[in-house]
Scaffold this motif. Structure first.
Motif, PDB file in Angstrom:
ATOM      1  N   PRO A 212       0.812  -1.230   0.000  1.00  0.00           N
ATOM      2  CA  PRO A 212       0.000   0.000   0.000  1.00  0.00           C
ATOM      3  C   PRO A 212       0.839   1.270   0.000  1.00  0.00           C
ATOM      4  N   ALA A 213       1.999   1.244   0.653  1.00  0.00           N
ATOM      5  CA  ALA A 213       2.865   2.424   0.674  1.00  0.00           C
ATOM      6  C   ALA A 213       3.472   2.666  -0.705  1.00  0.00           C
ATOM      7  N   TYR A 214       3.819   1.585  -1.439  1.00  0.00           N
ATOM      8  CA  TYR A 214       4.313   1.758  -2.810  1.00  0.00           C
ATOM      9  C   TYR A 214       3.232   2.365  -3.697  1.00  0.00           C
ATOM     10  N   ARG A 215       1.998   1.882  -3.537  1.00  0.00           N
ATOM     11  CA  ARG A 215       0.906   2.419  -4.349  1.00  0.00           C
ATOM     12  C   ARG A 215       0.707   3.904  -4.044  1.00  0.00           C
ATOM     13  N   GLN A 216       0.792   4.248  -2.765  1.00  0.00           N
ATOM     14  CA  GLN A 216       0.635   5.656  -2.413  1.00  0.00           C
ATOM     15  C   GLN A 216       1.770   6.495  -2.979  1.00  0.00           C
ATOM     16  N   GLN A 217       2.992   5.990  -2.911  1.00  0.00           N
ATOM     17  CA  GLN A 217       4.120   6.707  -3.489  1.00  0.00           C
ATOM     18  C   GLN A 217       3.884   6.974  -4.979  1.00  0.00           C
ATOM     19  N   MET A 218       3.368   5.984  -5.682  1.00  0.00           N
ATOM     20  CA  MET A 218       3.106   6.154  -7.104  1.00  0.00           C
ATOM     21  C   MET A 218       2.034   7.206  -7.356  1.00  0.00           C
ATOM     22  N   ARG A 219       0.982   7.196  -6.554  1.00  0.00           N
ATOM     23  CA  ARG A 219      -0.075   8.209  -6.698  1.00  0.00           C
ATOM     24  C   ARG A 219       0.494   9.606  -6.478  1.00  0.00           C
ATOM     25  N   ILE A 220       1.290   9.747  -5.410  1.00  0.00           N
ATOM     26  CA  ILE A 220       1.839  11.057  -5.065  1.00  0.00           C
ATOM     27  C   ILE A 220       2.767  11.555  -6.166  1.00  0.00           C
ATOM     28  N   LEU A 221       3.637  10.682  -6.668  1.00  0.00           N
ATOM     29  CA  LEU A 221       4.559  11.075  -7.728  1.00  0.00           C
ATOM     30  C   LEU A 221       3.793  11.503  -8.978  1.00  0.00           C
ATOM     31  N   ALA A 222       2.722  10.775  -9.281  1.00  0.00           N
ATOM     32  CA  ALA A 222       1.907  11.154 -10.439  1.00  0.00           C
ATOM     33  C   ALA A 222       1.276  12.531 -10.229  1.00  0.00           C
ATOM     34  N   LYS A 223       0.797  12.799  -9.022  1.00  0.00           N
ATOM     35  CA  LYS A 223       0.205  14.107  -8.727  1.00  0.00           C
ATOM     36  C   LYS A 223       1.246  15.218  -8.802  1.00  0.00           C
ATOM     37  N   GLN A 224       2.503  14.879  -8.511  1.00  0.00           N
ATOM     38  CA  GLN A 224       3.581  15.855  -8.578  1.00  0.00           C
ATOM     39  C   GLN A 224       4.128  16.019  -9.999  1.00  0.00           C
ATOM     40  N   GLY A 225       3.527  15.298 -10.943  1.00  0.00           N
ATOM     41  CA  GLY A 225       3.956  15.408 -12.329  1.00  0.00           C
ATOM     42  C   GLY A 225       5.159  14.555 -12.668  1.00  0.00           C
ATOM     43  N   GLU A 226       5.540  13.641 -11.765  1.00  0.00           N
ATOM     44  CA  GLU A 226       6.716  12.773 -12.006  1.00  0.00           C
ATOM     45  C   GLU A 226       6.236  11.396 -12.455  1.00  0.00           C
ATOM     46  N   ARG A 227       5.574  11.381 -13.605  1.00  0.00           N
ATOM     47  CA  ARG A 227       4.954  10.155 -14.092  1.00  0.00           C
ATOM     48  C   ARG A 227       5.981   9.036 -14.338  1.00  0.00           C
ATOM     49  N   SER A 228       7.097   9.383 -14.966  1.00  0.00           N
ATOM     50  CA  SER A 228       8.097   8.342 -15.265  1.00  0.00           C
ATOM     51  C   SER A 228       8.658   7.739 -13.984  1.00  0.00           C
ATOM     52  N   LEU A 229       8.875   8.562 -12.969  1.00  0.00           N
ATOM     53  CA  LEU A 229       9.379   8.044 -11.697  1.00  0.00           C
ATOM     54  C   LEU A 229       8.317   7.173 -11.024  1.00  0.00           C
ATOM     55  N   ALA A 230       7.060   7.578 -11.149  1.00  0.00           N
ATOM     56  CA  ALA A 230       5.969   6.765 -10.601  1.00  0.00           C
ATOM     57  C   ALA A 230       5.936   5.402 -11.275  1.00  0.00           C
TER      58      ALA A 230
END
Length: 231
Positions: A212-230
């Protein structure tokens, strides 16, 4: 917040006034103090302590070891002061049982951590992760968590104590993850993305397999505009 002087998150640290560490003579002395400090609700029969810490010793040797260790802990308590004045005796000791003195309960980091989490459980809300009041309390709780409970400590030949220690670590491990989860969810919901990312990362540092923490990290990165990192 009341200053903690008995710190068991990490390798174990006892502090005198102004933060000076007080040396502890042995691992069993530290282990016994941690046990009494966190299991403060009852007076522990001496027989229970003998079975926990000296199970392989003869009765006479075990009783002598307990007497010596308690004497050293009581002497250590005399070095702990608050505002220049000694507090109450560290331990309540009689012929039959031993217990942490109530004056010291709130100076133990683990106890303060548990108390703050209990406050969030008793607070009226639908979800703790959506409660602004509980977020401040959770922040206080996780600030008490620099490392695992009694990190690196183990007592060979003391299987009952080792089982207790394992259960304590697992319980506190889960509580810490839940606290950081709710902090992260609240921060994310309120668009505090840097904080949310840090709280999610802290979960992964505690448990690298926490999906769940990995999924949240991916959501947050996407919201920050860091799609490739997500990705």
């Amino acid at each position: 917040m009341i200053p903690t002087q008995l710190r068991f998150f990490g390798p174990g640290l006892i502090e005198a006034q102004h933060g000076q560490p007080i040396p502890i003579r042995s691992r069993k002395q530290l282990a016994l103090l941690a046990y009494l400090a966190t299991e403060y609700q009852i007076a522990h029969p001496r027989e229970t302590l003998l079975a926990l810490f000296w199970p392989e010793e003869t009765m006479a040797d075990a009783q002598n070891n307990l007497r010596v260790t308690l004497s050293r802990l009581r002497a250590l308590g005399g070095k702990l002061v608050s505002g220049g004045a000694p507090l109450a005796e560290l331990l309540i000791v009689d012929r039959h049982s031993v217990q942490l003195h109530p004056a010291w309960i709130d100076r133990v980091d683990v106890n303060l951590f548990n108390q703050r989490l209990e406050r969030t459980r008793q607070h009226t809300h639908t979800l703790r992760s959506q409660c602004a009041n509980c977020q401040a309390v959770l922040l206080e709780a996780v600030q008490l968590l620099p490392a695992n409970f009694l990190a690196g400590l183990g007592l060979d030949g003391c299987p009952v104590f080792e089982e207790w220690l394992f259960m304590q670590r697992e319980r506190l491990h889960l509580l810490a993850l839940e606290a950081y989860r709710d902090l992260a969810l609240y921060a994310e919901a309120n668009n505090a993305l840097l904080a949310a990312r840090a709280f999610a990362q802290r979960q992964l540092e505690i448990d690298p397999l926490r999906e769940p923490a990995y999924r949240q990290q991916m959501r947050i990165l996407a919201k920050q505009g860091e799609r490739s990192l997500a990705l």
